[in-house]
Design an enzyme around this catalytic site. Structure first.
Site, PDB file in Angstrom:
ATOM      1  N   CYS A 158      -4.893   6.014  -4.426  1.00 56.72           N
ATOM      2  CA  CYS A 158      -3.945   4.762  -4.334  1.00 56.72           C
ATOM      3  C   CYS A 158      -2.781   4.935  -4.847  1.00 56.72           C
ATOM      4  O   CYS A 158      -2.235   5.339  -5.913  1.00 56.72           O
ATOM      5  CB  CYS A 158      -4.884   3.682  -5.174  1.00 56.72           C
ATOM      6  SG  CYS A 158      -3.895   2.046  -5.019  1.00 56.72           S
TER       7      CYS A 158
ATOM      8  N   CYS B 230       0.684  -1.181   0.080  1.00 56.33           N
ATOM      9  CA  CYS B 230      -0.170   0.090  -0.109  1.00 56.33           C
ATOM     10  C   CYS B 230       1.006   1.395  -0.098  1.00 56.33           C
ATOM     11  O   CYS B 230       1.668   1.666   1.143  1.00 56.33           O
ATOM     12  CB  CYS B 230      -0.853  -0.032   1.327  1.00 56.33           C
ATOM     13  SG  CYS B 230      -1.889   1.440   1.307  1.00 56.33           S
TER      14      CYS B 230
END
Ligand SMILES: N[C@@H](CCC[C@H](N)C(=O)O)C(=O)O
Length: 277
Positions: free
Chosen positions: A220, A81
């Site tokens: 993201c 992430c």
């Protein structure tokens, strides 16, 4: 259980300190924490644990003291992430658990060790190299979008939006369709359009993303890295800087002369609290 809430360009996280790996974080508990009505609300959970104290982190303990145990809001585990690493680093430094010198702070993830560098309000991370590897498609309702598969440690499918369609017009309330034979573990799907030329960067694009395990998010980081890699490839460039506008702000992707890939942008802590159940 103590927690901190933070975000990177609106991609938000519940950060749970667990330095000695004592916490039992079940998928149900993660989903409850991330529930925006019945919990704190977030796109994911960042468990802050010493690499040596975690089954997945232990392999990296020689290279990084801290392991980012990332979970999506549905409770599933993900390998990487990009925004999470940046917010995780902000937490480590703000809480005094770690210091980051000019050479940066190594952070272990399931996709390997990355290095985070603090630059005022921004945190830049030297990411694992993205690998652009196959053509595929995504579907949104009746629409089909050609795309490119990119491995950033976690899986991505970067799709250009063409034929006069506007990015905001896409209905991302449900998951886009994808080829399950290619993406056997699911995929994060990015939709991109070119944006106005911007001073100081080689490419400027806008993107929306539907994340595996979390749904549409405002940003993201690994998705922006995938989009940046495809933008530079399409421009025939081996190095360069790509500004990626997401609904929550702007991320910068750089492929430098040394062959390193960087992801930069703001990383913010907004609250501390205590979970009561
Ligand atoms: N928002 C993240 C990616 C989180 C993981 C992803 N949903 C997956 O399942 O791979 C980022 O900033 O990279």
């Amino acid at each position: 259980m103590k927690f901190t809430k933070g975000h990177g360009t609106g991609n938000d996280f519940v950060i749970v300190p667990d330095p000695d790996g004592a916490l039992r974080l079940t998928p149900e508990r993660v989903a409850r924490l991330c529930d925006r009505r019945f919990g704190i609300g977030a796109d994911g959970v960042l468990r802050v644990v010493r690499a040596a104290k975690d089954a997945d982190g232990a392999a990296f303990a020689a290279d990084a003291e801290w392991f980012m145990d990332y979970r999506n809001s549905d409770g599933t585990i993900a390998e990487m992430c990009g925004n999470g690493v940046r917010v995780f680093t902000r937490y480590l430094v703000s809480s005094g658990l770690a210091t980051a010198g000019p050479e940066g702070l190594p952070v272990a993830t399931r996709a390997g060790v990355v290095v985070a560098v603090l630059e005022g309000d921004e945190i830049r991370v030297r990411m694992r190299d993205p690998r652009v590897y196959a053509a595929s498609t995504a579907t949104v309702g009746p629409l089909t979008f050609p795309g490119v598969a990119v491995d950033c440690g976690n899986p991505h499918l970067v799709c250009g939006v063409h034929d006069g369609l506007e990015l905001p017009s896409l209905d991302l309330t449900t998951a886009p369709g994808f080829d399950p034979a290619l993406f056997t573990q699911g995929v994060n799907v990015e939709f991109t359009v070119p944006a106005e030329p911007l001073d100081g960067v080689d490419r400027h694009v806008a993107m929306r993303v539907y994340e595996r395990g979390s749904g549409e998010t405002l940003s993201c980081g690994s998705g922006a890295l995938a989009v940046g890699a495809v933008a530079l490839r399409d421009a025939g460039r081996t190095t360069g800087v790509v500004a990626v506008d997401v609904p929550g702000g702007r991320l910068m992707v750089t492929h430098d002369e040394d062959g390193h890939w960087w992801l930069g942008g703001p990383a913010v802590l907004v609250a501390n609290g205590e979970v009561l159940d």
